[in-house]
Write a protein that holds these residues in place. Structure first.
Motif, PDB file in Angstrom:
ATOM      1  N   THR A 157       4.261  -1.248  -1.320  1.00 39.67           N
ATOM      2  CA  THR A 157       4.757  -2.329  -0.458  1.00 39.67           C
ATOM      3  C   THR A 157       3.944  -3.590  -0.747  1.00 39.67           C
ATOM      4  OG1 THR A 157       3.265  -1.931   1.397  1.00 39.67           O
ATOM      5  CG2 THR A 157       5.285  -0.631   1.341  1.00 39.67           C
ATOM      6  N   TYR A 158       4.304  -4.668  -0.100  1.00 43.31           N
ATOM      7  CA  TYR A 158       3.579  -5.928  -0.297  1.00 43.31           C
ATOM      8  C   TYR A 158       2.220  -5.893   0.405  1.00 43.31           C
ATOM      9  CZ  TYR A 158       7.830  -8.144  -2.080  1.00 43.31           C
ATOM     10  OH  TYR A 158       8.922  -8.487  -2.810  1.00 43.31           O
ATOM     11  N   ALA A 159       1.387  -6.851   0.036  1.00 44.61           N
ATOM     12  CA  ALA A 159       0.079  -6.969   0.681  1.00 44.61           C
ATOM     13  C   ALA A 159       0.170  -7.756   1.978  1.00 44.61           C
ATOM     14  CB  ALA A 159      -0.893  -7.645  -0.272  1.00 44.61           C
ATOM     15  N   PHE A 160       1.409  -8.140   2.331  1.00 38.93           N
ATOM     16  CA  PHE A 160       1.581  -9.053   3.458  1.00 38.93           C
ATOM     17  C   PHE A 160       2.199  -8.378   4.677  1.00 38.93           C
ATOM     18  CE2 PHE A 160       2.380 -11.344  -0.588  1.00 38.93           C
ATOM     19  CZ  PHE A 160       1.193 -12.042  -0.638  1.00 38.93           C
ATOM     20  N   LEU A 166      -2.396 -11.046   5.566  1.00 40.49           N
ATOM     21  CA  LEU A 166      -2.712  -9.911   4.693  1.00 40.49           C
ATOM     22  C   LEU A 166      -2.772  -8.635   5.530  1.00 40.49           C
ATOM     23  CD1 LEU A 166      -5.442 -11.247   2.223  1.00 40.49           C
ATOM     24  CD2 LEU A 166      -2.964 -11.136   1.957  1.00 40.49           C
ATOM     25  N   ARG A 212      -5.166  -1.319  -1.046  1.00 42.00           N
ATOM     26  CA  ARG A 212      -6.209  -2.034  -0.328  1.00 42.00           C
ATOM     27  C   ARG A 212      -5.646  -2.702   0.924  1.00 42.00           C
ATOM     28  NH1 ARG A 212     -10.955  -2.454  -3.011  1.00 42.00           N
ATOM     29  NH2 ARG A 212     -10.796  -1.840  -5.198  1.00 42.00           N
TER      30      ARG A 212
END
Lengths: 807, 335
Positions: free
Chosen positions: A529-532, A562, A591
């Protein structure tokens, strides 16, 4: 950037045995990235000159006419709607097979024979836009066809030949010449071709021009740090006209629209040398005094595209004694633009600091051909060559014109001559092969480096046009030699190196391992998925926004923070997938970022400051339409298996989470490793789905993997299994029951529930618990009697502690 | 005990009557006649009987045992005979599959790459995604105002940091930490500020590689990459180098791989050139070595940035880059 092969033929003779495709390939392999080769004649294939012999009205259509057109070999019948059509006119006939664009728009199509309103037409009489020549022949209306009557052409001649549109254009990716200011002009590209093909390159001709001293042109550079050189010349008796055909078609070939003779000359020289020029209408330059200075805060300026622009403080400006007249190196001002009535100009050829131009152009969001070149750090010597060339061209185009001032030249060129000492051994080492001294010398000389060779070292003088930033260290010379020598002519072999001790990285190994285990043993599918995180999820889950790092330039409002946890995105993906699946399991290992804690990574060499913590999280969801209990127990089972798999000792304790029911925190000793539980119902749009979640701080988790597994000897004596079922209060927890039973005797090895149920026959607020018990001794074979006694003990304890009743 | 024996016999006979197949028969044999069966456990009790009872009970037990065995044997014969014809079932029914999950295609390809590099003695490293300007740009010879920053549109995060635009951010970090000689790859997620469509994503994956040692040269780089790509694609691949400008390498190259759709003949994928751009690479710039605390006179190295996402798309012929971050199980279950 377009390279015109006709243009470079001014200075060199291209080898006959090399075709255009090969030139493009050789340039790609040695210098720049070629995107496309455009053959002008090919684009005008099957378009010929025709002479209109006869015109009659189309029988079915008012606006159409049927013409007999002489196309050299034959006379063809062609239907045409041209408003300016007349008998005897020379026109461009697009024959069957030609590429045209209807009304100058949309895709190129290949022309075929057609019937137009019942009348057969052998091709068409073209308007300029329809054959891509709109820039060369500005037409007044869309229905106007191209009138070639003013040209010395005859019917049947291919149009490309008739108009000398026979150039080959090589489209070069601008990204690949970002570091090469010298390649933003045709002459620089010619230099490269000469080096690649061992060609003789004509020296760039500069003519000395006579000047009058009628106008006292004055140039004051107030910002020497950002204006390295400024040359100005005043030219009088100009007549603004269309450019001659050779100039127009040369500009058109490289994608520039001809405007008028003066503007065209400045563009032509820019495309020839890579040096941007600007021409001011001299009437608008007060006191003939040019000043170069920085804009102050809050000022604005109208550029020649008519837009008022708020100037960033410190933007480098060209000014006269009263007002700004140009944004230095980016765009001229509307107030001093060349008009049709201009008779006097001031020609500018300058050199501005790349960073200054870049900063202003970025701040304004204004890019131009000029700023693109200045950004690359142009050679200040070029400014003089360019202004002389431009003036010479203007004088030749406007026969009455003359230079009315001295050449003013304020020169603060900061670039020093660069001489590099390059040991021959460095070149050979970097190649991994021995290259002949003469080869190296030859290549560098063809690229116009000064080369001397003594005691196995080259003394290399870098030409000024490469010395502004491109070439500064011996490794740059290695590159010059290698690219012309041909990277693919270098022999290659695997490096011979000393073996090193392998590094065992538990986090890396653990990640690889657990992903496979989850996918293949636990039927979890991995998602990226996105980091957002969407703020909506932050609110839904009751996270603390203060812990989230804000993205300053988010692509969309939903992506402005984030991830603090992987859960929001996993839940969002779960929601999406519920459209297609009722049951699934997903996980991610990535992360996550926590604004409030300092992480392990320092921000620079001083190692005093640290980036926010950004360790990896391992998280998953189990989505099901079963009841909550089953989903919960499945997630719990996963955690149990995982901790067994990695041999980590753990315990859990109930916690409260705003988004969860039955949430538990997982601990190793006192260290919190993660949590798991059930997502509250109705958090997702789909109210039916039951969602179990789990998440670990992966960096911590892998720290406690216990690799020292030890084998336990196999039991020597058989075990005996018995079952028991008791009725207890509904509030009695299994784990309490289990603990009591296990504590009764070391002979009780395992207690395992297999049936839990409630119902009328059990009684209100009661439940029945059935479980297996396993008995075993390490010293002897247990007898039935021993076990009978233990079963009685178990029951007794359960009766006492839990008021259990045997079923 | 006699009572127990008789009761056992009765139970045995009644259960035997219900036997219909092999399996149940075998179960009964174990239950009653097996080494740990009921009869055996009764017989073991004989030794604890009073001396005078032993012979009588013993005899009875043996008689019963004999009888049971005989009857069992006869039943077994009958059952076995009737069982010669196996029970019929439809073997064309689908097998009972075990449910399994799926790894993300990028994970799969990344691991293939990692394994190939590991065999050549490269270690695998990981590092920050939220990065400082210094390690992402400045330490790599990309100071502020450098036009190269244009080609790497950046997500800026509060606190003057950024989301790394390439895995090259680890070059100087790794050299600082491990020094030379160094051989490592750093796969991971990178970010570019741009809007997404079928061929653009703001989030994608790269694998950076860095090798620093004495006398590392251009020929080494080509040889290493060619062997590794051959390992990843399970066939010999051809590569070519051409000039490319990246401020942190000198010389800098673009490495192309022979198009494996047309095998070099030219097709729409390779824009008729026969080659597909695969990765930027080059010899490590002396300035980068210095930033990493190494002496460029003593050491040289090569670095490359393999576009993992591009490789995944090429390998599986994925035509919409957005699928990779979509989390769509209809897509992910294909791998």
């Amino acid at each position: 950037m377009y390279l015109s092969l006709n243009w470079v033929k001014n200075w060199l003779k291209l080898p006959k045995d090399v075709d255009n495709k090969q030139i493009a390939l050789d340039l790609t392999m040695a210098t720049v990235e070629v995107e496309e080769v455009i053959d002008q004649a090919e684009a005008l294939k099957d378009i010929v000159v025709g002479k209109v012999k006869e015109i009659v009205k189309h029988p079915q259509a008012d606006r159409l006419q049927v013409c007999q057109v002489d196309t050299g070999e034959s006379v063809e019948k062609i239907v045409c709607g041209g408003s300016n059509l007349s008998k005897g006119m020379l026109v461009a006939v697009a024959q069957v097979g030609a590429k045209v664009r209807w009304h100058g728009q949309g895709n190129w199509v290949t022309l075929s024979k057609a019937k137009i309103r019942g009348v057969e037409s052998q091709g068409m009489i073209a308007a300029v836009e329809e054959i891509g020549l709109g820039d060369l022949f500005p037409s007044r209306s869309e229905t106007e066809i191209l009138d070639l009557s003013g040209f010395k052409v005859k019917p049947g001649q291919p149009l490309s030949q008739a108009l000398e549109l026979d150039d080959t254009i090589i489209d070069i990716d601008n990204k690949s010449i970002n570091h090469r200011p010298d390649l933003w002009g045709q002459y620089g590209l010619a230099r490269e071709l000469a080096a690649i093909y061992h060609l003789k390159l004509k020296e760039y001709p500069v003519v000395d021009l006579t000047t009058k001293n009628q106008i006292k042109l004055k140039v004051s550079v107030q910002d020497k740090a950002n204006c390295f050189r400024y040359l100005g010349w005043a030219i009088k008796n100009i007549k603004i006209e269309d450019s001659p055909w050779w100039l127009k078609k040369q500009l058109q070939a490289v994608g520039l629209r001809p405007i008028n003779n003066i503007v065209d000359v400045t563009n032509y020289v820019m495309y020839e040398l890579g040096q941007p020029l600007h021409a001011f209408d001299a009437r608008q330059i007060k006191d003939a005094h040019i000043q170069i200075k920085q804009a102050k805060k809050g000022e604005s300026f109208i550029t020649l595209d008519g837009k008022r622009r708020k100037l960033p403080e410190g933007a480098l400006m060209i000014s006269d004694s009263q007002k700004y007249v140009a944004l230095a190196g980016i765009m001229g001002g509307q107030n001093s633009e060349i008009g049709t009535d201009t008779t006097e100009i001031i020609l500018e050829s300058a050199n501005f600091r790349a960073a200054s131009v870049r900063r202003t152009s970025t701040a304004l969001g204004l890019r131009s051909e000029s700023s693109a070149r200045f950004e690359k750090s142009i050679d200040p010597l070029l400014a003089e060559t360019a202004i002389k060339k431009a003036a010479q061209l203007i004088l030749s185009l406007c026969s009455e014109s003359y230079i009315a001032s001295k050449l003013v030249d304020v020169n603060n060129n900061p670039f020093k001559e660069i001489t590099l000492e390059v040991p021959e051994s460095l070149i050979n080492q970097r190649f991994g092969a021995v290259i002949h001294t003469t080869d190296i010398k030859g290549i560098l000389q063809r690229l116009q480096f000064g080369v001397e060779h003594r005691s196995k070292t080259f003394q290399i003088k870098v030409p000024s046009f490469r010395a502004t930033k491109d070439i500064s260290i011996p490794e740059d010379i290695v590159e010059e030699v290698a690219r012309i020598y041909g990277y693919n002519n270098i022999p290659y072999q695997l490096p011979q190196v000393v073996l090193q001790e392998p590094i065992f990285d538990v986090a890396y190994q653990g990640a690889k391992d657990i992903k496979k285990w989850l996918a293949w043993a636990q039927a979890y599918t991995e998602v990226y998925t996105y980091a957002f995180t969407d703020i909506v999820w932050v609110e839904k889950l009751g996270f603390d926004l203060k812990q989230h790092l804000k993205v300053k330039n988010a692509v969309s409002p939903e992506q402005s923070y984030l991830n603090l946890s992987l859960l929001p995105n996993l839940l969002s993906k779960a929601e999406d997938n519920l459209r297609w699946f009722d049951e699934f399991r997903i996980f991610e290992l990535e992360r996550v970022f926590d604004k409030r804690s300092r992480g392990a990574y320092h921000t620079d060499q001083s190692k005093k400051k640290f980036l926010p913590v950004q360790e990896k999280s391992l998280a998953g969801l189990e989505v099901s339409s079963y009841n909550s209990e089953q989903v919960f127990l499945s997630v719990k089972g996963l955690i149990e298996s995982l901790m067994d798999y990695w041999n980590i000792k753990w315990q859990s304790e109930k916690i409260k989470l705003p988004y969860a029911n039955h949430a538990f925190q997982l601990k190793h000793q006192d260290i919190i490793l993660g949590n798991f539980g059930l997502i509250k119902d109705r958090l997702l749009d789909d109210a039916k789905a039951k969602i179990g979640f789990w998440q670990f701080d992966f960096a911590l988790l892998v720290k406690y993997i216990n690799f020292s597994k030890r084998y336990q000897s196999l039991p020597k004596f058989p075990s005996i299994r018995r079952d028991m079922a008791v009725v207890v209060d509904e509030t009695v927890g299994w784990s309490d029951l289990e603990k009591e039973i296990i504590n009764i005797s070391s002979l009780i090895r395992q207690v395992e529930p297999f049936d839990v149920f409630t119902g009328q026959e059990i009684g209100a607020n009661k439940k029945s618990l059935a479980f297996h018990l396993e008995f075993r001794s390490d010293d002897k074979t247990l007898m039935a009697e021993d076990v009978d006694q233990l079963m009685k003990d178990v029951l007794k304890i359960l009766e006492k502690k839990f008021q259990a009743v045997l079923r | 005990m006699e009572k127990k024996l008789r009761e056992l016999k009765n139970r045995f006979f009644s259960e035997l009557k219900t036997v219909r197949d092999d399996d149940f028969l075998a179960e009964l044999k174990i239950k009653y006649l097996g080494r740990k069966g009921e009869l055996a456990s009764i017989l073991r009790g004989v030794k604890d009987l009073a001396v005078e009872e032993k012979p009588r009970v013993g005899q009875l037990a043996n008689e019963i045992k004999k009888e049971l065995l005989e009857v069992f044997g006869r039943t077994e014969a009958i059952i076995k005979k009737s069982a010669i014809r196996p029970r019929n079932f439809d073997s064309s029914l689908p097998g009972q599959r075990r449910e399994i999950g799926h790894l993300h295609p990028s994970t799969i390809v990344q691991e293939e790459i990692e394994e190939a590099f590991a065999k050549l003695g490269f270690s695998i490293f990981d590092g920050p995604q939220l990065e400082s300007d210094y390690y992402n740009f400045t330490a790599l010879n990309i100071p502020e105002d450098h036009p190269a920053r244009d080609t790497q549109d950046t997500f800026w995060v509060e606190g003057k940091n950024l989301l790394r635009t390439h895995t090259s951010n680890l070059q100087v970090r790794m050299l600082e930490k491990y020094g030379a000689p160094f051989r490592g790859i750093f796969p991971g997620r990178v970010f570019r500020y741009e809007s997404t469509d079928a061929s653009h994503e703001h989030t994608f994956y790269q694998t950076e590689g860095l090798m620093v040692d004495r006398n590392i040269n251009i020929g080494n780089l080509i040889a290493v990459m060619q062997s590794l790509l051959s390992a990843v694609f399970h066939k010999k691949v051809n590569v070519r180098l051409r000039p490319g400008f990246f401020p942190f390498v000198e010389p800098g190259f673009e490495m192309d791989i022979e198009c494996f759709i047309c095998e070099g003949d030219g097709c729409s994928v390779c824009k008729q050139s026969g080659w597909v751009e695969l990765m930027p690479c080059g010899l490590v710039h002396p300035g980068v070595l210095k930033a990493g605390g190494l002496d460029p006179e003593e050491y040289s190295g090569f670095a490359f940035g393999l576009g993992l996402t591009r490789l995944v798309m090429m390998k599986y012929r994925i035509n919409d880059i957005r699928l990779l971050q979509s989390g769509d199980l209809r897509f992910l279950k294909q791998f």
